[in-house]
Design a protein around this motif. Sequence first.
Motif, PDB file in Angstrom:
ATOM      1  N   SER A 147     -24.784  29.919   2.215  1.00 56.52           N
ATOM      2  CA  SER A 147     -24.445  30.999   1.293  1.00 56.52           C
ATOM      3  C   SER A 147     -22.957  31.032   0.962  1.00 56.52           C
ATOM      4  N   PHE A 148     -22.140  30.372   1.767  1.00 55.60           N
ATOM      5  CA  PHE A 148     -20.696  30.383   1.549  1.00 55.60           C
ATOM      6  C   PHE A 148     -20.211  29.204   0.704  1.00 55.60           C
ATOM      7  N   TYR A 149     -21.104  28.242   0.405  1.00 53.96           N
ATOM      8  CA  TYR A 149     -20.653  27.093  -0.396  1.00 53.96           C
ATOM      9  C   TYR A 149     -21.676  26.577  -1.399  1.00 53.96           C
ATOM     10  N   ALA A 150     -22.941  26.950  -1.283  1.00 61.04           N
ATOM     11  CA  ALA A 150     -23.988  26.371  -2.126  1.00 61.04           C
ATOM     12  C   ALA A 150     -24.530  27.385  -3.131  1.00 61.04           C
ATOM     13  N   HIS A 151     -25.212  26.854  -4.150  1.00 59.90           N
ATOM     14  CA  HIS A 151     -25.784  27.686  -5.203  1.00 59.90           C
ATOM     15  C   HIS A 151     -27.128  27.075  -5.598  1.00 59.90           C
ATOM     16  N   VAL A 152     -28.210  27.593  -4.982  1.00 60.10           N
ATOM     17  CA  VAL A 152     -29.545  27.059  -5.241  1.00 60.10           C
ATOM     18  C   VAL A 152     -30.546  28.200  -5.333  1.00 60.10           C
ATOM     19  N   LYS A 153     -31.636  27.941  -6.035  1.00 60.83           N
ATOM     20  CA  LYS A 153     -32.663  28.960  -6.216  1.00 60.83           C
ATOM     21  C   LYS A 153     -33.472  29.170  -4.944  1.00 60.83           C
ATOM     22  N   ASN A 154     -33.639  28.089  -4.150  1.00 58.20           N
ATOM     23  CA  ASN A 154     -34.483  28.181  -2.968  1.00 58.20           C
ATOM     24  C   ASN A 154     -33.788  27.597  -1.746  1.00 58.20           C
ATOM     25  N   ARG A 155     -33.818  28.323  -0.655  1.00 58.94           N
ATOM     26  CA  ARG A 155     -33.144  27.938   0.577  1.00 58.94           C
ATOM     27  C   ARG A 155     -33.695  26.664   1.203  1.00 58.94           C
ATOM     28  N   ASN A 156     -34.917  26.284   0.852  1.00 59.71           N
ATOM     29  CA  ASN A 156     -35.537  25.104   1.445  1.00 59.71           C
ATOM     30  C   ASN A 156     -35.120  23.801   0.788  1.00 59.71           C
ATOM     31  N   LEU A 157     -34.256  23.871  -0.196  1.00 64.60           N
ATOM     32  CA  LEU A 157     -33.744  22.664  -0.846  1.00 64.60           C
ATOM     33  C   LEU A 157     -32.600  22.092  -0.003  1.00 64.60           C
ATOM     34  N   TYR A 158     -32.938  21.694   1.219  1.00 64.86           N
ATOM     35  CA  TYR A 158     -31.921  21.264   2.176  1.00 64.86           C
ATOM     36  C   TYR A 158     -31.117  20.064   1.687  1.00 64.86           C
ATOM     37  N   ASN A 159     -31.774  19.152   1.005  1.00 65.98           N
ATOM     38  CA  ASN A 159     -31.083  17.959   0.521  1.00 65.98           C
ATOM     39  C   ASN A 159     -30.010  18.349  -0.490  1.00 65.98           C
ATOM     40  N   GLU A 160     -30.389  19.194  -1.442  1.00 60.49           N
ATOM     41  CA  GLU A 160     -29.439  19.613  -2.475  1.00 60.49           C
ATOM     42  C   GLU A 160     -28.295  20.425  -1.872  1.00 60.49           C
ATOM     43  N   ILE A 161     -28.615  21.281  -0.914  1.00 56.00           N
ATOM     44  CA  ILE A 161     -27.570  22.081  -0.264  1.00 56.00           C
ATOM     45  C   ILE A 161     -26.578  21.179   0.465  1.00 56.00           C
ATOM     46  N   ALA A 162     -27.097  20.186   1.184  1.00 54.02           N
ATOM     47  CA  ALA A 162     -26.226  19.235   1.881  1.00 54.02           C
ATOM     48  C   ALA A 162     -25.345  18.473   0.905  1.00 54.02           C
ATOM     49  N   GLU A 163     -25.936  18.056  -0.209  1.00 55.85           N
ATOM     50  CA  GLU A 163     -25.169  17.338  -1.242  1.00 55.85           C
ATOM     51  C   GLU A 163     -24.048  18.225  -1.785  1.00 55.85           C
ATOM     52  N   GLN A 164     -24.334  19.524  -1.919  1.00 57.94           N
ATOM     53  CA  GLN A 164     -23.303  20.436  -2.430  1.00 57.94           C
ATOM     54  C   GLN A 164     -22.183  20.616  -1.414  1.00 57.94           C
ATOM     55  N   LEU A 165     -22.521  20.654  -0.119  1.00 60.40           N
ATOM     56  CA  LEU A 165     -21.481  20.732   0.906  1.00 60.40           C
ATOM     57  C   LEU A 165     -20.594  19.498   0.861  1.00 60.40           C
ATOM     58  N   ILE A 166     -21.209  18.352   0.722  1.00 62.11           N
ATOM     59  CA  ILE A 166     -20.442  17.097   0.663  1.00 62.11           C
ATOM     60  C   ILE A 166     -19.533  17.065  -0.557  1.00 62.11           C
ATOM     61  N   ALA A 167     -20.038  17.578  -1.681  1.00 57.66           N
ATOM     62  CA  ALA A 167     -19.300  17.491  -2.946  1.00 57.66           C
ATOM     63  C   ALA A 167     -18.213  18.554  -3.080  1.00 57.66           C
ATOM     64  N   THR A 168     -18.413  19.717  -2.469  1.00 62.64           N
ATOM     65  CA  THR A 168     -17.474  20.815  -2.689  1.00 62.64           C
ATOM     66  C   THR A 168     -16.120  20.553  -2.048  1.00 62.64           C
ATOM     67  N   GLU A 169     -15.079  21.081  -2.666  1.00 63.60           N
ATOM     68  CA  GLU A 169     -13.747  21.035  -2.071  1.00 63.60           C
ATOM     69  C   GLU A 169     -13.398  22.371  -1.422  1.00 63.60           C
ATOM     70  N   ARG A 183     -39.040  17.136   3.447  1.00 65.97           N
ATOM     71  CA  ARG A 183     -39.961  16.032   3.229  1.00 65.97           C
ATOM     72  C   ARG A 183     -39.559  15.256   1.977  1.00 65.97           C
ATOM     73  N   ASN A 184     -39.543  13.944   2.082  1.00 63.17           N
ATOM     74  CA  ASN A 184     -39.172  13.038   0.986  1.00 63.17           C
ATOM     75  C   ASN A 184     -37.696  13.127   0.599  1.00 63.17           C
ATOM     76  N   GLY A 185     -36.909  13.811   1.411  1.00 59.93           N
ATOM     77  CA  GLY A 185     -35.473  13.870   1.153  1.00 59.93           C
ATOM     78  C   GLY A 185     -34.725  12.878   2.017  1.00 59.93           C
ATOM     79  N   LEU A 186     -33.403  12.896   1.918  1.00 58.80           N
ATOM     80  CA  LEU A 186     -32.587  12.007   2.740  1.00 58.80           C
ATOM     81  C   LEU A 186     -32.624  12.463   4.192  1.00 58.80           C
ATOM     82  N   SER A 187     -32.505  11.529   5.110  1.00 66.32           N
ATOM     83  CA  SER A 187     -32.441  11.864   6.524  1.00 66.32           C
ATOM     84  C   SER A 187     -31.056  12.413   6.851  1.00 66.32           C
ATOM     85  N   SER A 188     -30.939  13.026   8.021  1.00 69.67           N
ATOM     86  CA  SER A 188     -29.642  13.557   8.439  1.00 69.67           C
ATOM     87  C   SER A 188     -28.600  12.447   8.541  1.00 69.67           C
ATOM     88  N   SER A 189     -29.000  11.288   9.051  1.00 67.47           N
ATOM     89  CA  SER A 189     -28.054  10.171   9.180  1.00 67.47           C
ATOM     90  C   SER A 189     -27.625   9.644   7.817  1.00 67.47           C
TER      91      SER A 189
END
Length: 478
Positions: A147-169, A183-189
């Motif tokens: 909630s402090f860095y991402a902007h998504v419609k659904n909290r379960n979009l873990y892949n997109e949220i992680a991508e936003q953390l990586i991309a944000t400054e 499921r079907n997203g990138l692994s943690s590694s």
Amino acid sequence: MFFMKNKNIILLFALSFLVLVPLDAKKKAKQAEGPKYVFYLIGDGMGVNTVLGTQYYNAAMGYSPEEVNFFNFPVRTFVTTYSASALVTDSAASGTALATGVKTNNSSIGVDKDYKPVTSIAEMAHAAGFGTGVATSVGVNHATPASFYAHVKNRNLYNEIAEQLIATESIDFAAGANFLTERNGLSSSELEAKAESAGISVLRGREQFQGIANRKGRVICFSSNPNESDLQYAIDRQDGATELLDFTRAGIEYLYGNFKDKGFFFMIEGGKIDYAAHADDGVTAFHETNDLARTVDAILEFYAQHPDETLIVVTADHETGACILGAGQYIMNPEFLSVQKSSENVLTDKFRKFMSSTDASAAPDWESVKDFFKTELGLWSIVKMSPADEQALKQIYDSAVSGEGDGNVVSLYAVNSRMVSEAIDILNRSAGYLWAHGSHTGTPVGLYVKGACAASFLECRDNTQIPMKIAELAAYNK
């Protein structure tokens, strides 16, 4: 001669007054400027009764100190937590309210009720030149930190949220167990590799956190165990395991080392209070609350060095479990909880191994099962079992042995043994703790504040007012 001596005394007094007045004025001016270092702690699912119940438990166990430190902060009030879509919020909507000051729909993160992005106080702080950090005992892309860095419609979009953390400054320091995956997203590694490719230093475990104050550039700290999606419960923690305190100390060292001149904002979430409360596991929830208090101790050490410049705000996103203190007859016996030494999750693992310890044709008999719960929870020893409670457990046992039931109970974050769950429920009720259900409630939560401008938070009545007050006092929005 007398006049000359007195004239000198008067002159010295006047000079000392000239020195003292500017110093006093400078101190007052510093206080008027607002906090330079802001700590924002969120106990996920931590109701007022959870904290007070922890203190009763601590006293019964002989822990020192008995009192949960933040419960006695000089400013104490409470705030409402409803979301834009429901009177009972989830962690995404409440996290967004605590981060942005805007109500949104349950399941949404960093957007308003019409799904338009809104700015968090971490993003405001970054834009104003402050250092920023988020840390949690669960996944770094879970609802509250997100909630402090991402902007998504659904909290379960873990892949997109992680991508936003990586991309944000906007986040300089982040910490959590690992990246949560879908499921079907990138692994943690794989997400970790993307972070490193983006120039982010990824550190694992307290040994790698050493010297973090001297690191430049963005940092993400993870658990030493790459396979866990959340840190171990405090009650189950093994020696050497990463804990929230490690993340907190690393964050303070990094943020002060890189931003001590300008200042910083640091959000820290005790995420597993909620996990335990969803399972109605009182003892485990109390240990998690104490674990958050240990983190506050580390922050208080920093505060002692910078008392006029530090603000500490502790609250919760919502209450979970509807914890009631006093389960009838005006009596509480928290000392009954002394035998439980592991969480419901770990106790379930022990029980399942116990039930499969004999040959496949026969499960342990009922008397052996009673001995198991006598050892692990004090039932039939410290806790006097009523005929009704014994019958309830025996029915679950008979059903499981006959194969008529699956023997499991599902909470939000775990699938545990129905017998273990029922046994812990009996223990809680016997001790005077009644967990009404394993979900969120609309009960107001506590707000505990200490440090620079703390009294200003007495104005807060709803969770949306907290981040706006922080932004105003720390001048993030100027």
